[in-house]
Design an enzyme around this catalytic site. Structure first.
Site, PDB file in Angstrom:
ATOM      1  N   GLU A 128      -0.013   5.250   8.010  1.00 56.22           N
ATOM      2  CA  GLU A 128      -0.407   4.781   9.339  1.00 56.22           C
ATOM      3  C   GLU A 128      -1.770   4.102   9.242  1.00 56.22           C
ATOM      4  O   GLU A 128      -2.477   4.271   8.245  1.00 56.22           O
ATOM      5  CB  GLU A 128      -0.493   5.982  10.295  1.00 56.22           C
ATOM      6  CG  GLU A 128       0.841   6.679  10.430  1.00 56.22           C
ATOM      7  CD  GLU A 128       0.852   7.709  11.536  1.00 56.22           C
ATOM      8  OE1 GLU A 128      -0.199   7.933  12.159  1.00 56.22           O
ATOM      9  OE2 GLU A 128       1.928   8.266  11.772  1.00 56.22           O
ATOM     10  N   PRO A 129      -2.166   3.389  10.300  1.00 59.40           N
ATOM     11  CA  PRO A 129      -3.471   2.726  10.243  1.00 59.40           C
ATOM     12  C   PRO A 129      -4.605   3.705   9.912  1.00 59.40           C
ATOM     13  O   PRO A 129      -5.528   3.371   9.183  1.00 59.40           O
ATOM     14  CB  PRO A 129      -3.629   2.145  11.655  1.00 59.40           C
ATOM     15  CG  PRO A 129      -2.223   1.943  12.139  1.00 59.40           C
ATOM     16  CD  PRO A 129      -1.410   3.039  11.525  1.00 59.40           C
ATOM     17  N   ALA A 131      -3.998   6.905   8.659  1.00 62.90           N
ATOM     18  CA  ALA A 131      -3.550   7.940   7.717  1.00 62.90           C
ATOM     19  C   ALA A 131      -2.943   7.288   6.479  1.00 62.90           C
ATOM     20  O   ALA A 131      -1.781   6.884   6.493  1.00 62.90           O
ATOM     21  CB  ALA A 131      -2.524   8.865   8.387  1.00 62.90           C
ATOM     22  N   GLY A 132      -3.754   7.146   5.445  1.00 67.53           N
ATOM     23  CA  GLY A 132      -3.280   6.558   4.193  1.00 67.53           C
ATOM     24  C   GLY A 132      -3.183   7.649   3.156  1.00 67.53           C
ATOM     25  O   GLY A 132      -2.208   8.416   3.117  1.00 67.53           O
ATOM     26  N   SER A 133      -4.242   7.786   2.350  1.00 71.32           N
ATOM     27  CA  SER A 133      -4.251   8.853   1.330  1.00 71.32           C
ATOM     28  C   SER A 133      -4.152  10.212   2.000  1.00 71.32           C
ATOM     29  O   SER A 133      -3.575  11.142   1.447  1.00 71.32           O
ATOM     30  CB  SER A 133      -5.546   8.779   0.524  1.00 71.32           C
ATOM     31  OG  SER A 133      -5.647   7.526  -0.097  1.00 71.32           O
ATOM     32  N   GLN A 340      -6.499 -13.460 -20.022  1.00 66.64           N
ATOM     33  CA  GLN A 340      -7.521 -13.843 -21.001  1.00 66.64           C
ATOM     34  C   GLN A 340      -6.861 -14.426 -22.255  1.00 66.64           C
ATOM     35  O   GLN A 340      -7.336 -15.413 -22.820  1.00 66.64           O
ATOM     36  CB  GLN A 340      -8.346 -12.595 -21.357  1.00 66.64           C
ATOM     37  CG  GLN A 340      -9.582 -12.860 -22.180  1.00 66.64           C
ATOM     38  CD  GLN A 340     -10.676 -13.551 -21.361  1.00 66.64           C
ATOM     39  OE1 GLN A 340     -10.584 -13.654 -20.135  1.00 66.64           O
ATOM     40  NE2 GLN A 340     -11.682 -14.054 -22.046  1.00 66.64           N
ATOM     41  N   GLY A 343      -6.074 -17.938 -21.908  1.00 66.84           N
ATOM     42  CA  GLY A 343      -7.207 -18.798 -21.587  1.00 66.84           C
ATOM     43  C   GLY A 343      -7.015 -19.481 -20.240  1.00 66.84           C
ATOM     44  O   GLY A 343      -6.536 -18.867 -19.286  1.00 66.84           O
ATOM     45  N   GLY A 344      -7.375 -20.774 -20.174  1.00 62.66           N
ATOM     46  CA  GLY A 344      -7.269 -21.536 -18.925  1.00 62.66           C
ATOM     47  C   GLY A 344      -5.850 -21.570 -18.398  1.00 62.66           C
ATOM     48  O   GLY A 344      -5.621 -21.524 -17.186  1.00 62.66           O
ATOM     49  N   GLU A 367       2.081   4.700  -3.307  1.00 64.06           N
ATOM     50  CA  GLU A 367       2.557   6.003  -3.802  1.00 64.06           C
ATOM     51  C   GLU A 367       1.400   6.876  -4.314  1.00 64.06           C
ATOM     52  O   GLU A 367       1.580   7.622  -5.287  1.00 64.06           O
ATOM     53  CB  GLU A 367       3.611   5.822  -4.904  1.00 64.06           C
ATOM     54  CG  GLU A 367       5.054   5.783  -4.405  1.00 64.06           C
ATOM     55  CD  GLU A 367       5.411   6.954  -3.510  1.00 64.06           C
ATOM     56  OE1 GLU A 367       5.458   6.734  -2.284  1.00 64.06           O
ATOM     57  OE2 GLU A 367       5.647   8.064  -4.017  1.00 64.06           O
TER      58      GLU A 367
HETATM   59  C1  FAD Z   1       2.023  -3.682  -0.415  1.00 64.20           C
HETATM   60  C2  FAD Z   1       2.041  -2.265   0.067  1.00 64.20           C
HETATM   61  C3  FAD Z   1       3.238  -1.604   0.236  1.00 64.20           C
HETATM   62  C4  FAD Z   1       3.259  -0.294   0.726  1.00 64.20           C
HETATM   63  N1  FAD Z   1       4.459   0.315   0.978  1.00 64.20           N
HETATM   64  C5  FAD Z   1       4.463   1.498   1.650  1.00 64.20           C
HETATM   65  C6  FAD Z   1       5.697   2.059   2.119  1.00 64.20           C
HETATM   66  O1  FAD Z   1       6.784   1.517   1.890  1.00 64.20           O
HETATM   67  N2  FAD Z   1       5.644   3.207   2.833  1.00 64.20           N
HETATM   68  C7  FAD Z   1       4.473   3.849   3.113  1.00 64.20           C
HETATM   69  O2  FAD Z   1       4.501   4.883   3.779  1.00 64.20           O
HETATM   70  N3  FAD Z   1       3.283   3.358   2.663  1.00 64.20           N
HETATM   71  C8  FAD Z   1       3.255   2.186   1.967  1.00 64.20           C
HETATM   72  N4  FAD Z   1       2.061   1.656   1.553  1.00 64.20           N
HETATM   73  C9  FAD Z   1       0.821   2.370   1.847  1.00 64.20           C
HETATM   74  C10 FAD Z   1       0.127   2.943   0.631  1.00 64.20           C
HETATM   75  O3  FAD Z   1       0.820   4.048   0.141  1.00 64.20           O
HETATM   76  C11 FAD Z   1      -1.321   3.227   1.027  1.00 64.20           C
HETATM   77  O4  FAD Z   1      -1.969   1.976   1.150  1.00 64.20           O
HETATM   78  C12 FAD Z   1      -2.044   4.106   0.061  1.00 64.20           C
HETATM   79  O5  FAD Z   1      -1.529   5.401   0.095  1.00 64.20           O
HETATM   80  C13 FAD Z   1      -3.543   4.158   0.330  1.00 64.20           C
HETATM   81  O6  FAD Z   1      -3.818   4.406   1.663  1.00 64.20           O
HETATM   82  P1  FAD Z   1      -4.840   3.451   2.439  1.00 64.20           P
HETATM   83  O7  FAD Z   1      -4.430   2.067   2.226  1.00 64.20           O
HETATM   84  O8  FAD Z   1      -4.959   3.942   3.822  1.00 64.20           O
HETATM   85  O9  FAD Z   1      -6.227   3.647   1.695  1.00 64.20           O
HETATM   86  P2  FAD Z   1      -7.269   4.826   1.894  1.00 64.20           P
HETATM   87  O10 FAD Z   1      -6.589   6.137   1.859  1.00 64.20           O
HETATM   88  O11 FAD Z   1      -8.155   4.525   3.044  1.00 64.20           O
HETATM   89  O12 FAD Z   1      -8.115   4.669   0.553  1.00 64.20           O
HETATM   90  C14 FAD Z   1      -9.067   3.628   0.353  1.00 64.20           C
HETATM   91  C15 FAD Z   1      -9.811   3.928  -0.965  1.00 64.20           C
HETATM   92  O13 FAD Z   1     -10.483   5.183  -0.863  1.00 64.20           O
HETATM   93  C16 FAD Z   1     -10.043   6.070  -1.896  1.00 64.20           C
HETATM   94  N5  FAD Z   1      -9.956   7.416  -1.336  1.00 64.20           N
HETATM   95  C17 FAD Z   1      -9.138   7.836  -0.342  1.00 64.20           C
HETATM   96  N6  FAD Z   1      -9.314   9.147  -0.114  1.00 64.20           N
HETATM   97  C18 FAD Z   1     -10.261   9.569  -0.975  1.00 64.20           C
HETATM   98  C19 FAD Z   1     -10.867  10.812  -1.238  1.00 64.20           C
HETATM   99  N7  FAD Z   1     -10.530  11.919  -0.555  1.00 64.20           N
HETATM  100  N8  FAD Z   1     -11.801  10.880  -2.203  1.00 64.20           N
HETATM  101  C20 FAD Z   1     -12.140   9.789  -2.920  1.00 64.20           C
HETATM  102  N9  FAD Z   1     -11.599   8.580  -2.727  1.00 64.20           N
HETATM  103  C21 FAD Z   1     -10.673   8.471  -1.765  1.00 64.20           C
HETATM  104  C22 FAD Z   1      -8.709   5.525  -2.336  1.00 64.20           C
HETATM  105  O14 FAD Z   1      -8.414   5.898  -3.669  1.00 64.20           O
HETATM  106  C23 FAD Z   1      -8.887   4.035  -2.185  1.00 64.20           C
HETATM  107  O15 FAD Z   1      -9.540   3.523  -3.307  1.00 64.20           O
HETATM  108  C24 FAD Z   1       2.026   0.368   1.016  1.00 64.20           C
HETATM  109  C25 FAD Z   1       0.815  -0.291   0.807  1.00 64.20           C
HETATM  110  C26 FAD Z   1       0.811  -1.597   0.372  1.00 64.20           C
HETATM  111  C27 FAD Z   1      -0.523  -2.293   0.222  1.00 64.20           C
END
Ligand code: FAD
Length: 558
Positions: A128-129, A131-133, A340, A343-344, A367
């Protein structure tokens, strides 16, 4: 389980299909237009055409019942063709995973049969916007609709971000918060209130469709709650992490090799300073050989983990994280080095390595990012360290020392040095409470991953020597070459574990000045330095193998 013959046939059909329908000019054009070739994806997933998705559907639902190892082989092959198309196909694997692990028998029959018989495309909607990691920050809600005291359905409201196949899927698995916690729901396209945004304009994998989803009071019947019990969503997602991370690991592996397999032939034809680049040691030993070693170390770990999952050892989430971390980081390094190496020309669209580099970049993000993998590995292995009173990695090292006694050429003794250094660094971290620094915890994750992969590659080289490698295993390298590759990687892993173990221990204030000599002894730094002996001749040999010069060498030696 499918037979080796069937697997090889599937790979052959995939290659022939790609040669015909996705040659370089088509891929470059679609990449430039930022277009998902949806009819190609549907062809690949259609049961009466390529039918790739049949591989992972159990036989009872009309599939081929392929195991983890089979799916890894296909994922690597798809990634070698195009990572965008591979992502689109994988989205159905991922999207249906919550069904495979958590659905009721009726739900499994309905949805898995539809994938097998109709080739329906899935999307996996977790992110989600906000909720990523951290999926715990999930905001999408599923409110029960109650009639006569019974929950007859749910109304889902929220937003999903970066969803692969988001704009093209037929069916979506959506993670949403019920009153009892996160749960997976099946939502079909066209449901009232369910919309998707325009495709994202991405850095790479431009042949895959990625779109945001919006759910505004989308009604689903109660039987769309997977498993029929609320609150199981995160457990169900976790249950397949080992497996799904292996698939993305295979993507990193395939992407990295796709790039190297363009750089290697290129360097035989490009003449600079009077000779082909392939004959310049400063070129091959920097840009090609170390990348081959890292990729093959990762492959070894992927194959070992896939075999263990197929043997019923559980979901192996930590191992899946190690495989994903190593293979995707190695894939990125290999693709970058391949630019690399050209090269070019490498910097232009026409030569493809530039596209591969942009494509493979996603594998360290989706993932689970590399940093989240480092954290997962370190936390899980920390528990093993504590439970065994610091002996876990010393014990693994001892097993490798025993392997060295019977197989002295596979680098097991050097891999053992890496594992001893990891065990010592973890113990130092425990005593000095160094993991209160998050950076140290994550660096431990990296060192563990390198050392584990070194051990795995040494075991693989030994199995190869004994002719005991599993039938479906990749056999690009023979016994002698694999042993040399293993020694090269083990030296890198041991040096990393030893020197970085010292670096972070000292850097985090865990070692006083007068303790430095003891630290170097405990990390076995002199032995690690001594183990670098023979590195250049091993690299020479692997370069000769890659460039088809090894046989000539052997003849000359004879
Ligand atoms: C092309 C693409 C396809 C995707 N497909 C899917 C899909 O099919 N289904 C789905 O559900 N999702 C999908 N995703 C989402 C993807 O799994 C997430 O982008 C990913 O999990 C990271 O979440 P975020 O982008 O919110 O980054 P964030 O969680 O905000 O992380 C940003 C940075 O901070 C770091 N970070 C985060 N938490 C911590 C922590 N606690 N400590 C230290 N560092 C941290 C991360 O490693 C990263 O470098 C997709 C993303 C992309 C770009």
């Amino acid at each position: 389980m499918i037979t080796n013959k069937t697997l090889k046939l599937s790979i052959k059909s995939l290659r022939e299909f790609a040669k015909k329908r996705l040659p370089d000019e088509v891929l470059i054009d679609l990449d430039a237009k930022d277009e998902c070739p949806i009819e190609i994806v549907r062809h690949m997933c259609s049961p009466d055409k390529l039918g790739i998705q049949l591989l992972f559907i159990p036989e009872e639902f009309g599939g081929m019942g392929g195991g983890t190892f089979d799916v890894y082989c296909i994922c690597e092959e798809m990634a070698r063709i195009d990572l965008g198309v591979a992502t689109s196909v994988l989205a159905t694997f991922l999207g249906s995973d919550p069904i495979t692990v958590g659905a009721t028998p009726e739900q499994k029959k309905l949805w898995l049969t539809r994938i097998a018989e109709e080739g329906v495309l899935f999307a996996y909607g977790a992110t989600e916007p906000e909720a990523g990691s951290d999926l715990g920050a999930l905001r999408t809600t599923a409110d029960p609709v109650v009639q006569d005291g019974r929950t007859v359905g749910y109304k889902i409201t929220g937003n999903k971000q970066w969803i692969s196949n988001g704009g093209v899927a037929d069916v979506y698995t959506i993670l949403a918060n019920t009153p009892s916690g996160p749960s997976w729901f099946v939502v079909e396209k066209g449901a009232k209130g369910f919309t998707h945004d325009k495709p994202e304009d991405k850095h790479g994998i431009r042949l895959s469709n990625t779109a945001a989803l919006a759910l505004d009071n989308v009604y689903v019947d109660a039987d769309r709650l997977l498993g029929g019990v609320e609150g199981q969503g995160l457990i169900q997602a976790q249950a397949v992490f080992g497996y799904t991370r292996l698939m993305v690991a295979a993507f990193g592996l395939g992407g990295g090799w796709a790039a190297l397999d363009r750089a290697i032939p290129y360097s035989t034809k490009r003449i600079q300073a009077g000779a082909p680049l392939s004959e310049k040691q400063g070129y091959t030993h920097k840009l090609i050989v170390p990348n081959v070693a890292r990729l093959e170390a990762a492959r070894s770990y992927i194959e070992e983990t896939a075999l263990r999952i197929d043997a019923g050892e559980g979901s192996l989430n930590t191992e899946g994280a190690i495989a994903k971390y190593m293979a995707t980081e190695a894939g990125n390094l290999a693709a970058d080095a391949s630019i690399q190496a050209l090269g070019g020309y490498g910097y232009t669209h026409e030569y493809m390595v530039e596209k591969i580099k942009r494509d493979v970049r996603i594998t360290t993000i989706y993932e689970g990012t590399s940093e989240i993998m480092e954290m997962t590995i370190a936390r899980d292995c920390w528990q093993l360290h504590l439970k065994t009173r610091g002996q876990h990695y010393h014990d693994q090292a001892k097993k490798l020392e025993a392997l060295h006694a019977t197989h002295p050429h596979v680098g097991a003794d050097i891999a053992a040095l890496a594992l001893h250094a990891v065990a010592e660094t973890m113990e130092k971290a425990r005593i000095a409470r160094m993991t209160r620094h998050q950076h140290i915890l994550l660096r431990l994750g990296e060192l563990i991953a390198y050392a584990e992969c070194a051990g795995s590659l040494a075991r693989r080289a030994a199995l190869m020597a004994d002719n005991k490698l599993t039938e479906k295993a990749n056999r690009r390298f023979d016994e002698t070459a694999l042993a040399a590759i293993s020694r090269i990687f083990a030296r890198e892993a041991a040096l990393k574990a030893g020197t970085e173990g010292a670096r972070w221990s000292i850097g985090a204030g865990g070692v006083s000045n007068n303790e430095l000599p003891a630290l170097e002894t405990s990390l076995r730094l002199p032995a690690i330095h001594q183990a670098q002996a023979g590195l250049i001749s091993d690299m020479d040999y692997v370069a000769d193998v890659l460039y088809g010069r090894a046989a000539k060498h052997a003849e000359q030696a004879a």
